[in-house]
Design a protein around this motif. Structure first.
Motif, PDB file in Angstrom:
ATOM      1  N   ALA A 291       0.895  -1.319   0.100  1.00 59.05           N
ATOM      2  CA  ALA A 291       0.120   0.227   0.201  1.00 59.05           C
ATOM      3  C   ALA A 291       0.973   1.251  -0.240  1.00 59.05           C
ATOM      4  O   ALA A 291       2.000   1.075   0.431  1.00 59.05           O
ATOM      5  CB  ALA A 291      -0.678  -0.058   1.102  1.00 59.05           C
ATOM      6  N   ARG A 292       0.365   2.340  -0.480  1.00 59.86           N
ATOM      7  CA  ARG A 292       0.915   3.443  -0.424  1.00 59.86           C
ATOM      8  C   ARG A 292       0.000   4.713   0.012  1.00 59.86           C
ATOM      9  O   ARG A 292      -1.271   4.547  -0.202  1.00 59.86           O
ATOM     10  CB  ARG A 292       1.605   4.089  -1.907  1.00 59.86           C
ATOM     11  N   LYS A 293       0.575   5.604   0.703  1.00 55.31           N
ATOM     12  CA  LYS A 293      -0.388   6.683   1.341  1.00 55.31           C
ATOM     13  C   LYS A 293       0.308   8.196   0.717  1.00 55.31           C
ATOM     14  O   LYS A 293       1.489   8.189   0.889  1.00 55.31           O
ATOM     15  CB  LYS A 293      -0.473   6.836   2.826  1.00 55.31           C
ATOM     16  N   LYS A 297      -4.830  10.026   1.215  1.00 52.59           N
ATOM     17  CA  LYS A 297      -5.287   8.868   0.373  1.00 52.59           C
ATOM     18  C   LYS A 297      -4.295   7.531   0.430  1.00 52.59           C
ATOM     19  O   LYS A 297      -3.262   7.714  -0.073  1.00 52.59           O
ATOM     20  CB  LYS A 297      -5.567   9.263  -0.943  1.00 52.59           C
ATOM     21  N   ILE A 298      -4.960   6.598   0.628  1.00 52.95           N
ATOM     22  CA  ILE A 298      -4.299   5.323   1.016  1.00 52.95           C
ATOM     23  C   ILE A 298      -4.653   4.493  -0.475  1.00 52.95           C
ATOM     24  O   ILE A 298      -6.026   4.193  -0.601  1.00 52.95           O
ATOM     25  CB  ILE A 298      -4.527   4.505   2.043  1.00 52.95           C
ATOM     26  N   TYR A 299      -3.747   3.807  -1.039  1.00 50.32           N
ATOM     27  CA  TYR A 299      -3.875   2.681  -2.343  1.00 50.32           C
ATOM     28  C   TYR A 299      -3.533   1.350  -1.727  1.00 50.32           C
ATOM     29  O   TYR A 299      -2.297   1.358  -1.318  1.00 50.32           O
ATOM     30  CB  TYR A 299      -3.180   3.467  -3.308  1.00 50.32           C
ATOM     31  N   ASP A 357     -10.051   7.623   1.254  1.00 53.92           N
ATOM     32  CA  ASP A 357      -9.434   9.072   1.843  1.00 53.92           C
ATOM     33  C   ASP A 357      -9.572   8.991   3.370  1.00 53.92           C
ATOM     34  O   ASP A 357     -10.900   9.188   3.674  1.00 53.92           O
ATOM     35  CB  ASP A 357     -10.061  10.183   1.068  1.00 53.92           C
ATOM     36  N   THR A 358      -8.767   8.877   4.036  1.00 59.89           N
ATOM     37  CA  THR A 358      -8.890   8.841   5.460  1.00 59.89           C
ATOM     38  C   THR A 358      -9.220  10.372   6.013  1.00 59.89           C
ATOM     39  O   THR A 358      -9.781  10.109   7.261  1.00 59.89           O
ATOM     40  CB  THR A 358      -7.360   8.713   6.120  1.00 59.89           C
ATOM     41  N   LYS A 409      -7.095  11.977  -7.484  1.00 57.51           N
ATOM     42  CA  LYS A 409      -8.354  12.203  -6.644  1.00 57.51           C
ATOM     43  C   LYS A 409      -8.993  10.897  -6.050  1.00 57.51           C
ATOM     44  O   LYS A 409     -10.086  10.388  -5.731  1.00 57.51           O
ATOM     45  CB  LYS A 409      -9.861  12.963  -7.336  1.00 57.51           C
ATOM     46  N   GLY A 410      -7.915  10.252  -5.473  1.00 57.14           N
ATOM     47  CA  GLY A 410      -7.953   9.120  -4.744  1.00 57.14           C
ATOM     48  C   GLY A 410      -8.362   7.933  -5.680  1.00 57.14           C
ATOM     49  O   GLY A 410      -8.942   6.933  -5.072  1.00 57.14           O
ATOM     50  N   LYS A 411      -8.343   7.840  -6.905  1.00 58.78           N
ATOM     51  CA  LYS A 411      -8.787   6.765  -7.838  1.00 58.78           C
ATOM     52  C   LYS A 411      -7.684   6.257  -8.681  1.00 58.78           C
ATOM     53  O   LYS A 411      -7.015   7.073  -9.349  1.00 58.78           O
ATOM     54  CB  LYS A 411     -10.060   6.977  -8.382  1.00 58.78           C
ATOM     55  N   ALA A 412      -7.309   5.133  -8.675  1.00 59.62           N
ATOM     56  CA  ALA A 412      -6.423   4.500  -9.901  1.00 59.62           C
ATOM     57  C   ALA A 412      -7.061   4.278 -11.085  1.00 59.62           C
ATOM     58  O   ALA A 412      -8.051   3.454 -11.222  1.00 59.62           O
ATOM     59  CB  ALA A 412      -5.875   3.437  -9.425  1.00 59.62           C
ATOM     60  N   GLN A 413      -6.634   5.024 -12.151  1.00 59.82           N
ATOM     61  CA  GLN A 413      -7.131   4.817 -13.432  1.00 59.82           C
ATOM     62  C   GLN A 413      -6.145   4.303 -14.415  1.00 59.82           C
ATOM     63  O   GLN A 413      -4.989   4.859 -14.660  1.00 59.82           O
ATOM     64  CB  GLN A 413      -7.938   6.076 -14.069  1.00 59.82           C
TER      65      GLN A 413
END
Length: 708
Positions: A291-293, A297-299, A357-358, A409-413
């Protein structure tokens, strides 16, 4: 002068005045230059009449004035489409056509038929799973460590910079999860199924103020912390509701899959340490991988091996699933029309990318699923890169398929993909810099070789160096701005200095050969690098049968070195030291997060176990790895005048005497991480935290963190 000509000149002058202050982005300027070089110059400058020229200029300047709203320039190939978004630097990304979706069970069976057979039966000596579904070449070393690199430290007396250490992150501004973190007042750590919050100050009065204990079936793996929230991530296993596996579909299944791994994420409000409460929890199928922050936002990446079995009602694939709020909702399947795949790199694995998004824990959970392998992961502040493998090619021409995702914006595309020969060692094999992606790979075979590729913003290869150090393989890589440093190994340890200033023409500037190898390279400053690895020795042996002499390399102790790369054409070893004999080991050899370094504090510390040969007899048949003499951590003073000066040996084990001659090793007392707060160094293990005064490394505090 005719009136029409004067009008045209006036129009041109007005256009110039209106747009003369517009700054042309470098990427657009570069694209125009390339277009000119490709032949469009004759088309652009064939307009000889002022009116036409003015109209053309106005068109270009109008396009520039709309930048970045216009996604113009960079002609898309027949297989691509222009993306709607730009990265932070303003570069325009041309992305591949949208990936197809699986859509039907029949299509899934068709896609997976050959790969499942390959993975389960044909190539067990070539591939192995990573996180229940990711594939990699066997024997790849894992983990090895920009410039942020934990150099953020504190001035003991003046507080000129931060007073506590942070996780040794690869990329500045991109935080990596870890088993231990601190905010300068508290230490947060994982102990089995429990997340612990410890008051760290004063060091003489440490105290556990909260144990957050979960179901003991959950194995917590990493955490993140900020001023208001604590996020913990772990994995547990859910029993499947069917036992009939892939054998019904003529796909070899030598390992029945009776359960499914699930990644569990919990977010807690820790703004008031006296009243800690759960804000949100969710679950995603698959084993937690990494994971990454970025900001708040955490992915989260999870891998799930695809299991095929029969359910009541007919044949069904085991779909990935999630629970958006484990307190309120049941599982929701991610249906086949939502699962995407890459046609030329299919693997029997679901790659799930979820994000939250924390700062807004009640916001929607973003999840995207891809039917592909997930090997090593690299994350910049704006993009996520997944190095996947087409497992059907691993026997012949192993290659890495790169997937690029924007983090917006917190989304992986999904943006684009590429394929390069060879496979990556770890996350440090990859790097993004000024819109270019750099990757180092090794092609294993009868004669291994190593490559370095530079790809542009659209993942097109623009520069490369191939066949580096034939017959050797990469043991570590470190990218630092316009340079790369690469260590390969077979009999000696060549350190290569590679110039990447001109992406289209990377070149090797210098090479240094010495015994041993570095599995991790860590920047000391712009012109000096710390190498962390193993010492080696080439020995000659005579075979009794043929009386022939052969040479081979044996490993010795753990080796530290400082490389001086001021003269890039002639790198040198300034200092080096070796700890112990063969069998000496350290978590920092495989995991960069165990490596604590602060240039300002002149501090280097890492956990290790030290083996030594009795009577210094190497390779005694009865003592091939020496005898364990110490388990704990070494603390060094490091500078460019004296190199490495051992300051202290510290341990959380229960030794019987100060000489460490006899002791009992307890795994729960092995040091996992070291950190500092103000003038105190903390050694952290599962069941104990010890604190030391950094002036003389005398122990000033000890706390039991055993969970009963």
């Amino acid at each position: 002068m005719s009136s029409s000509k004067k009008i045209n000149e006036d129009n041109l002058k007005k256009a110039k005045q209106k747009y003369e202050n517009i700054e042309i982005p470098a990427s657009l300027d570069s694209t125009i230059e390339k277009a000119v070089e490709k032949g469009e110059k004759k088309d652009i400058f064939k307009y000889r009449f002022p009116l036409t020229a003015a109209a053309f200029l106005c068109f270009i300047l109008l396009a520039l004035s709309c930048f970045p709203k216009l996604n113009f320039i960079a002609p898309a190939s027949a297989n691509t489409e222009v993306a709607d978004n730009k990265n932070v630097s303003g570069d325009i990304t041309v992305k591949a056509a949208p990936l197809p979706t699986v859509d039907s069970y029949e299509n899934m069976k068709k896609l997976l038929g050959s790969t499942l057979h390959f993975a389960n039966a044909s190539n067990k000596d070539v591939v192995e799973t990573k996180g229940a579904g990711g594939y990699a070449i066997k024997d790849d070393l894992t983990k090895s460590a920009p410039i942020d690199n934990n150099m953020s430290s504190s001035n003991i007396s003046k507080k000129a910079y931060p007073d506590y250490s942070t996780t040794n992150n690869q990329v500045q501004g991109v935080e990596e999860g870890d088993v231990v973190k601190t905010d300068g007042d508290y230490i947060y750590k994982i102990n089995g199924s429990t997340a612990q919050i410890i008051r760290a100050l004063p060091a003489t009065e440490m105290k556990v103020i909260k144990n957050i204990t979960l179901n003991n079936e959950i194995r917590l793996q990493e955490l993140f912390v900020d001023n208001k929230t604590l996020t913990v991530i772990g994995t547990y296993y859910k029993k499947n509701d069917a036992t009939n596996t892939t054998e019904d579909y003529n796909i070899d299944s030598i390992y029945p899959i009776n359960s499914t791994p699930i990644t569990k994420v919990l977010i807690y409000n820790i703004s008031d340490k006296s009243s800690i409460s759960e804000l949100r929890s969710f679950e995603v199928s698959g084993s937690y991988y990494t994971a990454r922050k970025i900001d708040s936002k955490i992915y989260i990446i999870s891998n799930q091996f695809i299991n095929l079995y029969k359910k009541s009602g007919g044949e069904q694939p085991a779909l990935p699933f999630y629970s958006d709020d484990t307190k309120k909702s049941a599982y929701t399947d991610i249906t086949l029309d939502k699962i995407k795949y890459c046609p030329d790199a299919v693997a029997p694995n679901y790659l799930n990318i979820s994000s939250i998004d924390t700062a807004m824990p009640n916001s929607g959970l973003e999840i995207s699923t891809y039917m592909t392998s997930a090997g090593n992961i690299y994350v910049s502040d704006k993009n996520l890169y997944v190095a996947g493998y087409d497992i059907t090619k691993l026997n012949n021409s192993p290659s890495t398929t790169l997937y690029k995702f924007s983090l917006d914006k917190g989304k992986a595309q999904y943006l684009s993909k590429a394929e390069v020969p060879g496979t990556t060692l770890n996350q440090f094999s990859m790097d993004e810099n000024n819109g270019y992606f750099r990757i180092a790979t090794t092609v294993n075979g009868s004669t291994s070789k190593n490559n370095l590729y530079v790809l542009d913003n659209n993942l097109s290869i623009v520069g490369k160096i191939e066949n580096i150090a034939p017959s050797e393989r990469i043991y570590s890589t470190r990218f630092m701005g316009d340079r790369a440093y690469m260590v390969t190994f077979k009999n000696t340890d060549p350190l290569y200095v590679i110039d990447l200033k001109t992406p289209e023409s990377p070149k090797i500037l210098g090479e240094l050969k010495l015994p041993g190898f570095s599995t991790y390279l860590h920047p000391y400053d712009e012109n000096h690098i710390i190498g962390f690895g193993k010492d080696t020795e080439e020995v000659s042996e005579t075979t009794s049968s043929s009386n022939t002499v052969t040479k081979r390399v044996i490993q010795k102790g753990l080796k530290l070195a400082i490389f001086d790369v001021t003269n890039v054409n002639d790198p040198k070893v300034m200092f080096s030291t070796t700890i112990g004999d063969n069998g000496t080991d350290s978590a920092a050899l495989y995991n960069h997060k165990a490596f604590l370094f602060s240039k300002e504090r002149q501090l280097l510390a890492f956990p290790l176990s030290v083996n030594e040969f009795d009577n210094k007899v190497p390779r005694n048949p009865n003592d091939p790895y020496g005898t364990l003499k110490f388990e704990g951590a070494y603390v060094y003073k490091v500078d460019l005048e004296n190199g490495f000066t051992l300051k202290s040996k510290i341990s959380n084990q229960s030794y019987s005497n100060k000489d460490f001659k006899t002791f009992t090793i307890g795994f729960d007392y092995s040091i996992q991480r070291l950190l500092y707060i103000n003038n105190s160094l903390y050694s952290v293990s599962n069941n104990r935290i010890s604190a030391y005064n950094m002036a003389d490394y005398s122990q000033v505090g000890s706390l039991s963190t055993e969970v009963k």
